[in-house]
Design a protein around this motif. Sequence first.
Motif, PDB file in Angstrom:
ATOM      1  N   SER A 146       0.825  -1.203   0.000  1.00 43.08           N
ATOM      2  CA  SER A 146       0.000   0.000   0.000  1.00 43.08           C
ATOM      3  C   SER A 146       0.863   1.258   0.000  1.00 43.08           C
ATOM      4  CB  SER A 146      -0.925  -0.020   1.223  1.00 43.08           C
ATOM      5  OG  SER A 146      -1.753   1.112   1.247  1.00 43.08           O
ATOM      6  N   ALA A 147       1.915   1.267   0.839  1.00 38.38           N
ATOM      7  CA  ALA A 147       2.800   2.429   0.899  1.00 38.38           C
ATOM      8  C   ALA A 147       3.547   2.622  -0.417  1.00 38.38           C
ATOM      9  CB  ALA A 147       3.783   2.273   2.057  1.00 38.38           C
ATOM     10  N   LEU A 148       4.011   1.528  -1.014  1.00 38.87           N
ATOM     11  CA  LEU A 148       4.742   1.623  -2.274  1.00 38.87           C
ATOM     12  C   LEU A 148       3.856   2.147  -3.391  1.00 38.87           C
ATOM     13  CD1 LEU A 148       7.369   1.057  -3.807  1.00 38.87           C
ATOM     14  CD2 LEU A 148       6.555  -1.277  -4.194  1.00 38.87           C
ATOM     15  N   SER A 149       2.617   1.670  -3.457  1.00 38.24           N
ATOM     16  CA  SER A 149       1.713   2.129  -4.510  1.00 38.24           C
ATOM     17  C   SER A 149       1.308   3.589  -4.314  1.00 38.24           C
ATOM     18  CB  SER A 149       0.474   1.238  -4.565  1.00 38.24           C
ATOM     19  OG  SER A 149      -0.193   1.231  -3.318  1.00 38.24           O
ATOM     20  N   LEU A 150       1.158   4.023  -3.053  1.00 40.57           N
ATOM     21  CA  LEU A 150       0.859   5.433  -2.812  1.00 40.57           C
ATOM     22  C   LEU A 150       2.039   6.304  -3.209  1.00 40.57           C
ATOM     23  CD1 LEU A 150      -1.051   7.580  -1.723  1.00 40.57           C
ATOM     24  CD2 LEU A 150      -0.131   7.167   0.570  1.00 40.57           C
ATOM     25  N   PHE A 151       3.255   5.820  -2.951  1.00 39.36           N
ATOM     26  CA  PHE A 151       4.458   6.531  -3.386  1.00 39.36           C
ATOM     27  C   PHE A 151       4.475   6.677  -4.906  1.00 39.36           C
ATOM     28  CE2 PHE A 151       8.912   6.386  -4.786  1.00 39.36           C
ATOM     29  CZ  PHE A 151       9.434   7.480  -4.106  1.00 39.36           C
ATOM     30  N   LEU A 152       4.089   5.618  -5.622  1.00 40.04           N
ATOM     31  CA  LEU A 152       4.025   5.682  -7.076  1.00 40.04           C
ATOM     32  C   LEU A 152       2.969   6.676  -7.538  1.00 40.04           C
ATOM     33  CD1 LEU A 152       4.806   4.627  -9.870  1.00 40.04           C
ATOM     34  CD2 LEU A 152       3.197   2.737  -9.549  1.00 40.04           C
ATOM     35  N   PHE A 244      -2.995  -4.556  -6.803  1.00 44.98           N
ATOM     36  CA  PHE A 244      -4.273  -4.389  -6.105  1.00 44.98           C
ATOM     37  C   PHE A 244      -4.268  -3.118  -5.261  1.00 44.98           C
ATOM     38  CE2 PHE A 244      -4.805  -9.187  -6.444  1.00 44.98           C
ATOM     39  CZ  PHE A 244      -5.799  -9.091  -7.396  1.00 44.98           C
ATOM     40  N   ALA A 245      -3.146  -2.853  -4.586  1.00 42.78           N
ATOM     41  CA  ALA A 245      -3.064  -1.645  -3.759  1.00 42.78           C
ATOM     42  C   ALA A 245      -3.127  -0.385  -4.617  1.00 42.78           C
ATOM     43  CB  ALA A 245      -1.767  -1.665  -2.943  1.00 42.78           C
ATOM     44  N   LEU A 246      -2.467  -0.419  -5.777  1.00 43.57           N
ATOM     45  CA  LEU A 246      -2.505   0.734  -6.680  1.00 43.57           C
ATOM     46  C   LEU A 246      -3.923   0.957  -7.208  1.00 43.57           C
ATOM     47  CD1 LEU A 246      -0.914   2.933  -8.148  1.00 43.57           C
ATOM     48  CD2 LEU A 246      -0.448   1.286  -9.972  1.00 43.57           C
ATOM     49  N   LEU A 247      -4.625  -0.121  -7.536  1.00 45.73           N
ATOM     50  CA  LEU A 247      -6.015   0.017  -7.987  1.00 45.73           C
ATOM     51  C   LEU A 247      -6.904   0.543  -6.863  1.00 45.73           C
ATOM     52  CD1 LEU A 247      -6.463  -3.236 -10.110  1.00 45.73           C
ATOM     53  CD2 LEU A 247      -6.376  -0.877 -10.948  1.00 45.73           C
ATOM     54  N   ASN A 248      -6.621   0.128  -5.627  1.00 42.99           N
ATOM     55  CA  ASN A 248      -7.381   0.643  -4.487  1.00 42.99           C
ATOM     56  C   ASN A 248      -7.276   2.164  -4.412  1.00 42.99           C
ATOM     57  OD1 ASN A 248      -8.403   1.129  -1.803  1.00 42.99           O
ATOM     58  ND2 ASN A 248      -6.310   0.958  -1.068  1.00 42.99           N
ATOM     59  N   TRP A 249      -6.036   2.696  -4.464  1.00 45.51           N
ATOM     60  CA  TRP A 249      -5.855   4.153  -4.419  1.00 45.51           C
ATOM     61  C   TRP A 249      -6.467   4.831  -5.650  1.00 45.51           C
ATOM     62  CZ3 TRP A 249      -4.777   5.535   0.200  1.00 45.51           C
ATOM     63  CH2 TRP A 249      -3.839   4.880   0.991  1.00 45.51           C
ATOM     64  N   TYR A 276      -4.743  14.416  -4.064  1.00 43.64           N
ATOM     65  CA  TYR A 276      -5.229  13.195  -3.422  1.00 43.64           C
ATOM     66  C   TYR A 276      -4.098  12.497  -2.666  1.00 43.64           C
ATOM     67  CZ  TYR A 276      -6.846   8.430  -2.865  1.00 43.64           C
ATOM     68  OH  TYR A 276      -7.166   7.216  -2.330  1.00 43.64           O
ATOM     69  N   ALA A 277      -2.953  12.325  -3.316  1.00 37.98           N
ATOM     70  CA  ALA A 277      -1.849  11.591  -2.683  1.00 37.98           C
ATOM     71  C   ALA A 277      -1.324  12.329  -1.448  1.00 37.98           C
ATOM     72  CB  ALA A 277      -0.723  11.379  -3.696  1.00 37.98           C
ATOM     73  N   LEU A 278      -1.192  13.644  -1.526  1.00 39.65           N
ATOM     74  CA  LEU A 278      -0.721  14.401  -0.362  1.00 39.65           C
ATOM     75  C   LEU A 278      -1.721  14.328   0.789  1.00 39.65           C
ATOM     76  CD1 LEU A 278       0.818  17.605  -2.000  1.00 39.65           C
ATOM     77  CD2 LEU A 278       2.027  15.693  -0.936  1.00 39.65           C
ATOM     78  N   THR A 279      -3.006  14.291   0.469  1.00 38.11           N
ATOM     79  CA  THR A 279      -4.020  14.139   1.523  1.00 38.11           C
ATOM     80  C   THR A 279      -3.885  12.785   2.210  1.00 38.11           C
ATOM     81  OG1 THR A 279      -5.550  15.580   0.312  1.00 38.11           O
ATOM     82  CG2 THR A 279      -6.493  14.140   1.989  1.00 38.11           C
ATOM     83  N   GLN A 280      -3.638  11.739   1.433  1.00 33.46           N
ATOM     84  CA  GLN A 280      -3.479  10.412   2.024  1.00 33.46           C
ATOM     85  C   GLN A 280      -2.208  10.330   2.865  1.00 33.46           C
ATOM     86  OE1 GLN A 280      -5.900   8.283   1.934  1.00 33.46           O
ATOM     87  NE2 GLN A 280      -7.065   9.603   0.546  1.00 33.46           N
ATOM     88  N   VAL A 281      -1.143  10.991   2.426  1.00 29.22           N
ATOM     89  CA  VAL A 281       0.095  11.007   3.215  1.00 29.22           C
ATOM     90  C   VAL A 281      -0.138  11.723   4.543  1.00 29.22           C
ATOM     91  CG1 VAL A 281       2.456  11.894   3.310  1.00 29.22           C
ATOM     92  CG2 VAL A 281       1.613  10.809   1.221  1.00 29.22           C
TER      93      VAL A 281
END
Length: 351
Positions: A146-152, A244-249, A276-281
């Motif tokens: 999940s963390a790796l896909s959010l980083f991407l 799957f984690a990338l599709l989730n985000w 979106y990504a900064l909000t999740q971080v």
Amino acid sequence: MTEPTSGIGGADPSPAFRSWPGRLWWLCSGLVLAAAAVVALFRRRELAEAYHLITRVRLPGLAAAVALEAASLLCFAAGPRWLLRTGGVWWSLRRMTCTTVAANALAGTLPGGAAFSAAWLSQYVSRRGAGQVLALAVLVAAGTASALSLFLLLFLGLVTAGPAGPAAFVRPVLAVLLAAFAVGLVLLGLSRWARFRHLLRRVWRYGAARYGRVRRMESDLGRLVGQARRVQPGLLPWLWPVLFALLNWTFDAACLAAGMWALGIGVPWRGLLLCYALTQVAGSLRLTPGNLGIAEATLSALLVVYGMAPGQAIAATFLYRVVSYWALQPIGWACWIGLTLEQARSSRRRT
């Protein structure tokens, strides 16, 4: 999926340490309520505009947002389900989805909910046929994916957003993270040499001889490595949890865009992924229950930076949070009650 906060066999924290997250949770919650009162006082016009937009929401767009959030949840559950399957434990997607939604409800409601949710999830999965080591391995692997896909996703957001705005401040941090990742790859390459592995063993043994926590970590790591060797090898199959984690985000971000369409608001496509990504971080800090106040303030402020009117940004953020957080809380608690009752019935039958 939340990541566990302590290893197997770790020392029990002191009562003062256990109470500190609760105190921080209540302090941050109080500050958020105070800030919300100030915003409501000085931003009445923007709040009124947001209210009028929400009352005119278009039902097809709202249905699309709900469908995208449902797809996000299914992908969120598919990752740990795949990891369990590689360890020889077969769960249905329905059970895994119910379990992860229940864990999210615990994490998003209770003080220190992330740690409590991880402990409950690990215990529940281990008692349903996985065992303690595999359950912990699944939690760690799913959290890493999940963390790796959010980083991407953050990287893609920086590419599409251009040099202006918050991207100028995020790029140096991203460069540091990329440098750390490169160092990790270098160390992984050096580990192929016998002399380097021998040096690492000597350093590890020296630490284990002096510190009991290192010895416990060595034991836990050994069991995790042993479990990992029993599951499917190779790099390519392990890309599935990351996918799957990338599709989730991605589906969750699409839910935000669908909410804007439902409100009749133009979507700021250039800055959408970055916002979106900064909000999740920011929400990963979990300083308040369900990131209440933090997620709303961060997302609405970033949307304003990328050209959205304040009232529109507040309306889009509120609708997204209703679909992705508030509506899921009663569903998650209903799942938790159902799973708890089912587990109690199974325990009575065994006895």
